[in-house]
Motif scaffolding. Sequence first.
Motif, short mmCIF file in Angstrom:
data_model
loop_
_atom_site.label_atom_id
_atom_site.label_comp_id
_atom_site.label_asym_id
_atom_site.label_seq_id
_atom_site.Cartn_x
_atom_site.Cartn_y
_atom_site.Cartn_z
N THR A 114 -1.68 2.21 6.47
CA THR A 114 -1.48 3.14 5.36
C THR A 114 -1.38 4.59 5.82
OG1 THR A 114 -3.87 3.35 4.96
CG2 THR A 114 -2.70 1.60 3.77
N HIS A 115 -1.84 4.88 7.05
CA HIS A 115 -1.70 6.24 7.58
C HIS A 115 -0.24 6.65 7.69
CE1 HIS A 115 -1.67 3.39 10.97
NE2 HIS A 115 -0.77 4.21 11.50
N ALA A 116 0.66 5.66 7.79
CA ALA A 116 2.09 5.97 7.91
C ALA A 116 2.62 6.68 6.67
CB ALA A 116 2.88 4.69 8.15
N PHE A 117 1.93 6.50 5.55
CA PHE A 117 2.37 7.10 4.29
C PHE A 117 1.43 8.21 3.81
CE2 PHE A 117 4.03 2.79 4.43
CZ PHE A 117 5.37 2.99 4.16
N GLY A 118 0.37 8.45 4.57
CA GLY A 118 -0.55 9.51 4.20
C GLY A 118 -1.78 9.07 3.45
N GLY A 119 -2.01 7.76 3.36
CA GLY A 119 -3.19 7.26 2.67
C GLY A 119 -2.87 6.07 1.79
N LEU A 120 -3.90 5.49 1.18
CA LEU A 120 -3.73 4.27 0.41
C LEU A 120 -2.91 4.49 -0.87
CD1 LEU A 120 -4.27 1.30 -0.13
CD2 LEU A 120 -6.53 1.92 -1.01
N LYS A 121 -3.27 5.50 -1.65
CA LYS A 121 -2.54 5.75 -2.89
C LYS A 121 -1.07 6.02 -2.61
CE LYS A 121 -2.48 8.48 -7.13
NZ LYS A 121 -1.01 8.57 -7.08
N THR A 123 0.58 5.01 -0.07
CA THR A 123 1.18 3.75 0.37
C THR A 123 1.60 2.90 -0.82
OG1 THR A 123 -0.05 3.72 2.45
CG2 THR A 123 0.75 1.61 1.62
N MET A 124 0.72 2.79 -1.82
CA MET A 124 1.06 1.98 -2.98
C MET A 124 2.24 2.57 -3.74
SD MET A 124 -1.03 -0.34 -2.35
CE MET A 124 -0.29 -1.35 -3.64
N ASP A 125 2.31 3.90 -3.80
CA ASP A 125 3.47 4.53 -4.44
C ASP A 125 4.74 4.20 -3.68
OD1 ASP A 125 1.80 5.68 -6.31
OD2 ASP A 125 1.69 7.63 -5.29
N ALA A 126 4.68 4.23 -2.34
CA ALA A 126 5.85 3.91 -1.53
C ALA A 126 6.23 2.44 -1.66
CB ALA A 126 5.58 4.26 -0.07
N VAL A 127 5.23 1.56 -1.64
CA VAL A 127 5.50 0.12 -1.73
C VAL A 127 6.17 -0.22 -3.06
CG1 VAL A 127 4.37 -2.14 -1.90
CG2 VAL A 127 3.71 -0.53 -0.09
N SER A 128 5.87 0.54 -4.11
CA SER A 128 6.50 0.28 -5.41
C SER A 128 8.02 0.35 -5.34
CB SER A 128 5.99 1.30 -6.44
OG SER A 128 4.62 1.13 -6.70
N ARG A 129 8.54 1.10 -4.38
CA ARG A 129 9.99 1.22 -4.23
C ARG A 129 10.61 -0.06 -3.69
NH1 ARG A 129 11.60 4.25 -0.40
NH2 ARG A 129 9.66 4.79 0.65
N PHE A 130 9.79 -0.90 -3.06
CA PHE A 130 10.32 -2.07 -2.37
C PHE A 130 10.07 -3.38 -3.10
CE2 PHE A 130 9.24 0.96 1.08
CZ PHE A 130 10.51 1.12 1.63
N VAL A 131 9.06 -3.44 -3.95
CA VAL A 131 8.64 -4.70 -4.56
C VAL A 131 9.33 -4.90 -5.90
CG1 VAL A 131 6.67 -6.00 -5.45
CG2 VAL A 131 6.42 -4.63 -3.40
N ARG A 132 9.79 -6.10 -6.15
CA ARG A 132 10.39 -6.42 -7.45
C ARG A 132 9.32 -6.38 -8.53
NH1 ARG A 132 8.61 -11.30 -9.04
NH2 ARG A 132 8.01 -12.84 -7.47
N GLY A 134 6.71 -7.58 -10.91
CA GLY A 134 5.92 -8.79 -10.82
C GLY A 134 5.67 -9.26 -9.40
N GLY A 135 6.26 -8.55 -8.42
CA GLY A 135 6.07 -8.90 -7.02
C GLY A 135 4.70 -8.48 -6.50
N LEU A 136 4.48 -8.73 -5.21
CA LEU A 136 3.15 -8.58 -4.63
C LEU A 136 3.15 -7.64 -3.43
CD1 LEU A 136 2.19 -12.35 -4.64
CD2 LEU A 136 1.21 -10.61 -6.15
N ALA A 137 2.00 -7.03 -3.21
CA ALA A 137 1.72 -6.28 -1.99
C ALA A 137 0.43 -6.81 -1.40
CB ALA A 137 1.59 -4.79 -2.29
N LEU A 138 0.39 -6.91 -0.09
CA LEU A 138 -0.83 -7.29 0.63
C LEU A 138 -1.17 -6.14 1.56
CD1 LEU A 138 -3.06 -9.24 1.32
CD2 LEU A 138 -1.47 -10.52 2.76
N VAL A 139 -2.22 -5.41 1.23
CA VAL A 139 -2.54 -4.16 1.90
C VAL A 139 -3.94 -4.25 2.50
CG1 VAL A 139 -2.82 -1.67 1.62
CG2 VAL A 139 -1.05 -2.88 0.33
N GLY A 140 -4.06 -3.91 3.77
CA GLY A 140 -5.35 -3.89 4.44
C GLY A 140 -5.79 -2.46 4.70
#
Length: 242
Positions: A114-121, A123-132, A134-140
């Motif tokens: 998550t450091h690649a995006f500047g933190g967890l929040k 990261t989740m904002d960035a991941v939203s661009r990729f997930v359909r 109802g899709g899923l994210a698996l974040v550690g």
Amino acid sequence: MDRQLISAIAHRDHPIAAPITDANLDRLLRRAELPDGARILDLGCGEAAWSLRALELVPSAVADGVDLSPHALSAAERSAAARGLTDRLSLQLTPAADFPAADPYDLVLCVGSTHAFGGLKETMDAVSRFVRPGGLALVGEGFWERTPDPALAEAIGTFPDLAGTIAAAESGGWLTVYGHVSDLAEWDEYELSWTGTLARWAAANPGPDGEQAMAAMRQHRDMWLTGYRGVLGFVSLLLQRV
């Protein structure tokens, strides 16, 4: 020696690259219940242990892996070839934050990156661009099991507790549908593998590189044993986009 090479050597015997056992990795991926033909994106994939296992569990799935380390991606290529998965895994040497959004994915992985995006929040904002939808994210992500010493917090970084971590993960329209909190045995296995593999390599390679690797191992081991052992936690969250 660059840090990426040191990390790649240290993770050779623990390619999951997180304090998680093979069995718990499997459990997390199975709970994703990926459909046939699933599309998977692994941001900060390292040796791609997570996405490769997902491809084995869903034989019709395909995956894209993204990482900054050429050493880790080379290891991922070798592992994919050994498991007969080369034609289903595409690897790209690029910063995770620069990977372009295209067709949506069923599952996006971002474990320990998550450091690649500047933190967890972020990261989740960035991941939203990729997930359909109802899709899923698996974040550690790391979290404080208990209040750290100020010097430790300054050395490692800022983390909330587990409640704060889940709240941050859910803050942008996500719902936690499963998760796993790594226990102390998983942490110890990971750290002893990391430091032990690097120590063995350093002993077998005398000279400046071996000395640098040994120094990195000792610094890491001291930070673990006298600093964050039992203080820093790690949670893997399976989140659904809502």
